[in-house]
Design an enzyme around this catalytic site. Structure first.
Site, mmCIF file in Angstrom:
data_model
loop_
_atom_site.group_PDB
_atom_site.id
_atom_site.type_symbol
_atom_site.label_atom_id
_atom_site.label_comp_id
_atom_site.label_asym_id
_atom_site.label_seq_id
_atom_site.Cartn_x
_atom_site.Cartn_y
_atom_site.Cartn_z
ATOM 1 N N TRP A 22 80.588 53.568 -5.751
ATOM 2 C CA TRP A 22 81.292 52.386 -5.237
ATOM 3 C C TRP A 22 81.985 51.630 -6.350
ATOM 4 O O TRP A 22 83.059 51.051 -6.141
ATOM 5 C CB TRP A 22 80.329 51.505 -4.428
ATOM 6 N N ASP A 74 79.853 43.330 -6.233
ATOM 7 C CA ASP A 74 79.645 43.983 -4.941
ATOM 8 C C ASP A 74 78.131 43.974 -4.702
ATOM 9 O O ASP A 74 77.393 44.696 -5.371
ATOM 10 C CB ASP A 74 80.189 45.414 -5.004
ATOM 11 N N LYS A 90 73.949 46.423 5.681
ATOM 12 C CA LYS A 90 72.725 46.815 5.002
ATOM 13 C C LYS A 90 71.695 45.680 5.102
ATOM 14 O O LYS A 90 70.673 45.824 5.754
ATOM 15 C CB LYS A 90 73.016 47.198 3.559
#
Lengths: 361, 361
Positions: free
Chosen positions: B103, B172, B196
Site C-alpha cells: 500500500w 494511511d 477494517k
C-alpha cells in the site's frame, strides 16, 4: 411502530420494501454463511457472485450490448463530471455540452478544466424549464462527444428523445436510468449515481463502450482511469460492497416486476396522474414546459409560498414526506422513481384536490 | 441457521454483532420514521444527526484537536494516494515516503505523478518483514511531509512508535485506526478506509489539519479538493450514507466497550495470545520481525504450503474463515481488528496446537 410512509425524496429515495426486508436478513447472516453481507471479503466467492449477478441483471434489463463494460465506482455522479474529461479530453480537444440545469452546469465547470467545452444550449434564464429540441443546437464536427443530462431532477425536465447527432452521446442518467427503454448503442458512456433509481447512495454505475478504453491516457492517477476499473471488473480496490449488493437486489425486484417495459408503463401512469392533477385547474402550476415534463420528478408550485409550506407540512402529517422543492427553485417536487408505489401517487393526488378545496387561493 | 462464524478476513472484516442487529432494524424503519436508513435524504435532519454523531464520537474517542477537520469521503484509501499529492505537492515540491509494503508502494506510484518523491526507506527485498526504526532514514528539509503506512495489512507489520521527524506526518491508518492511542497533533493528515476497524467498505475517513486547507490549489477538480469537502462538512455531494451510519454505530459500540484504552488492552491480549502460539515451537513461523509485529494482522507460515492449505481448510470447517494469507506472500494471516472477539482468538490458538500435534512436519 410507525407505518411505512410515502417518501417523495429526490435521492436517496424510497426503495422497494421487499429489498429492505431481504437486506435486513442478509445484514446479520448472508446466505447462511454465518457472516453479514457487509462482512464478506470483496474477493470471496459469495461477494463475487453478488457483483456478477448485479452486472448480469443490469445487462439483461437494459439490453446492454456485449461491447460495453459495466463498472461500479465510488465518488458519486459528481466524480464523473471530472473523470469524463480527464479520460477523454485534454489540450485542444473539444466536447459539446447541453446546459439544462444544475448538474449539467457543474459537469461543464469540471470539463472546462480539461478541454474546450462548447455549451451548445442553455436556458438558464428561463430557470431551466425545458430541454432543447433537436434543431436548437449544433454539435461541432471537432467535438468528441455530446454530453447531456437525460433527466433534470431539480427542474423536473426530461429528454423524451435522444439528442440527434452523429457524435456519440455521453449522459448523466442518475435520475432516470432503468425507468424506460434505451438504445445503449448510441452512447459512448452513461453514468448514474445509484441513489435514485438503482439503490442506495455510495455507488455509481458506469456503462462504457469498450473501444473508448484505448483512448484513456496512461499518465492519470490509476484510480481515475476507467481502464483500471474495466480491466479489474470494478475490483481494483475494495468496491462499495453493500451498495452494489442493494443494486443487485433492486434489479432482481425490477425483473420480478416485469422489467423495463412494465416499469415504464407504471412510470407513465404515475406521472400522468400527477400532471393531470396539476393541469386540472389554475391552482397548481408545473415548473416544466409540457413537452419537457419529467416522469421522475414533478416540480410544481401553489398560488403562494405560504400555501406551499402549508401543503408540505400537511402532506407530511398524512404520511407523505420529501415534497419540498429544491432550494434553487422552491415550490414542491414529487420524486416518483421506479420504486415509488402507484398508491402513493394516488394518495398525493387526492390530497392535492382536497388541499385546493380547503385552501382557496 | 448456521451459527455465526469467526471471520479473520483482512477487510471487509467482521463487525460487532450488536451493530449488525441494530442496522437490520434500521434498514426497514429508522427511528420510527417509517423509512429505512438508506432511504433517508442526506439533507434530512435525521441523517444530519447520524453524520454529526459519527464525527462527534470519532473526535471524542481519538481526542482529535479542534483545529482538525473530519471528512467522510468516497473512493477508498486508494483515492487518497493521489488526492494527497494532488492537493499538497506539485511541480518542484517534495515529500518523503517510507516504503513498507504494497500500500505504501502504490501511494508512492501515484504521488510520483504530482511531485518529487523521496523514498527514504524500503525493505522490499526482505519482503517487507519489518518497519524501519528511527535512525534508518532521513527526511530532507525540503519535504512537505513524511508519509507512512502505520500498519501493513499484508505483511503483518506495524509502527509501534511514530516516526521521528520535525516534518508533519501523513499516514494511511486504514488497518489500525482506533486500535490504540494516538497523538493526532503530530499529523497533517490521517486517512483510513473504513472496512477494517471502522465499518463497511464505501467510506474513507480523513482527519486533516485545518490550516493545510489553505494550501489546496484552486485549479483541481472540485470533488478532489479537501477544501470542498471540509467547507461542506462532507455534504458537497451525496455522501455514502449507509457506510457513515455504520461507522457511527461501530463508534457507539467502541465507546460502550470503554473506548480506545480498553480496546487497546484487548487488542494486546489477542495479539499476544497468537504470537505466543507462534513462538511456542518451530512449527509456526511469523512473517514479521518480532519488533515490528502487527497487533491487527498476524501473518504466519506452517512447515509447508500443503500444511497451510490443510490448516486453512480445517479451520474453515471449524467455523474460522478468512485465514488465507495475501497472494503476494502466501501462508496464513489472522486479521484481528477491534471487532474481532477474544474468544475467536482463543479458539484459533487451540486449533493451532491441535493441528500441530495431529500433523507433525
Amino acid at each position: 411502530m410507525v407505518a411505512r410512509i410515502y417518501n417523495f425524496s429526490p435521492g436517496p429515495a424510497t426503495l422497494p420494501y421487499e429489498v429492505l426486508e431481504q437486506s435486513a436478513k442478509d445484514m446479520v447472516n448472508f446466505q447462511e454463511t454465518g457472516m453479514g453481507v457487509i462482512e464478506l471479503s470483496h474477493r470471496s466467492k459469495e461477494f463475487t457472485a453478488v457483483t456478477e449477478q448485479a452486472e448480469r441483471l443490469l445487462r439483461e434489463l437494459l439490453e446492454i450490448p456485449g461491447n460495453y463494460k459495466v463498472l461500479f465506482l465510488q465518488g458519486g455522479a459528481s466524480s464523473q463530471f471530472y473523470m469524463i474529461p480527464m479520460n477523454f479530453l485534454g489540450k485542444g480537444r473539444k466536447a459539446t455540452y447541453l446546459n439544462t440545469g444544475t448538474w449539467a452546469k457543474k459537469a461543464i465547470k469540471e470539463a472546462t478544466l480539461f478541454g474546450k467545452i462548447d455549451v451548445a444550449f442553455s436556458n438558464e434564464k428561463e430557470n431551466f424549464n425545458r430541454v432543447p429540441s433537436a434543431g436548437e443546437y449544433t454539435v461541432s464536427n471537432e467535438s468528441e462527444f455530446l454530453y447531456f443530462v437525460s433527466n433534470n431532477t431539480i427542474y423536473g425536465t426530461q429528454f423524451h428523445n435522444l439528442p440527434k447527432t452523429e457524435k456519440m452521446l455521453f449522459s448523466d442518467m442518475s435520475s432516470d436510468i432503468l425507468s424506460r427503454r434505451l438504445d445503449i448503442s448510441r452512447f459512448g458512456l452513461i453514468f448514474a449515481g445509484a441513489q435514485k433509481n438503482l439503490g442506495p447512495a455510495g455507488v455509481t454505475v458506469v456503462i462504457i463502450r469498450e473501444d473508448l478504453l484505448d483512448r484513456v491516457p496512461s499518465d492519470i492517477p490509476t484510480m481515475l482511469s476507467y481502464k483500471t476499473h474495466a480491466d479489474k471488473k470494478s475490483m481494483f480496490n475494495t468496491p462499495p460492497c453493500f451498495a452494489i449488493y442493494i443494486v443487485g437486489e433492486v434489479l432482481k425486484w425490477l425483473k420480478n416486476m416485469g422489467g423495463i417495459d412494465a416499469i415504464a408503463r407504471i412510470n407513465d401512469q404515475k406521472a400522468n396522474l400527477l400532471y393531470e392533477a396539476i393541469d386540472s385547474g389554475n391552482y397548481y402550476r408545473g415548473h416544466a414546459e409540457a413537452s419537457s415534463r419529467s416522469k421522475m420528478n414533478v416540480s410544481f408550485n401553489l398560488p403562494s409560498a405560504e400555501l406551499e409550506q402549508q401543503f408540505i407540512t400537511e402532506a407530511a402529517q398524512k404520511g407523505m414526506s420529501g415534497l419540498k422543492g429544491h432550494r434553487s427553485i422552491g415550490g414542491c417536487r414529487a420524486s416518483i422513481y421506479n420504486a415509488f408505489p402507484l398508491e402513493g401517487v394516488t394518495k398525493l393526488v387526492e390530497f392535492m384536490h382536497e388541499f385546493e378545496r380547503e385552501n382557496p387561493a
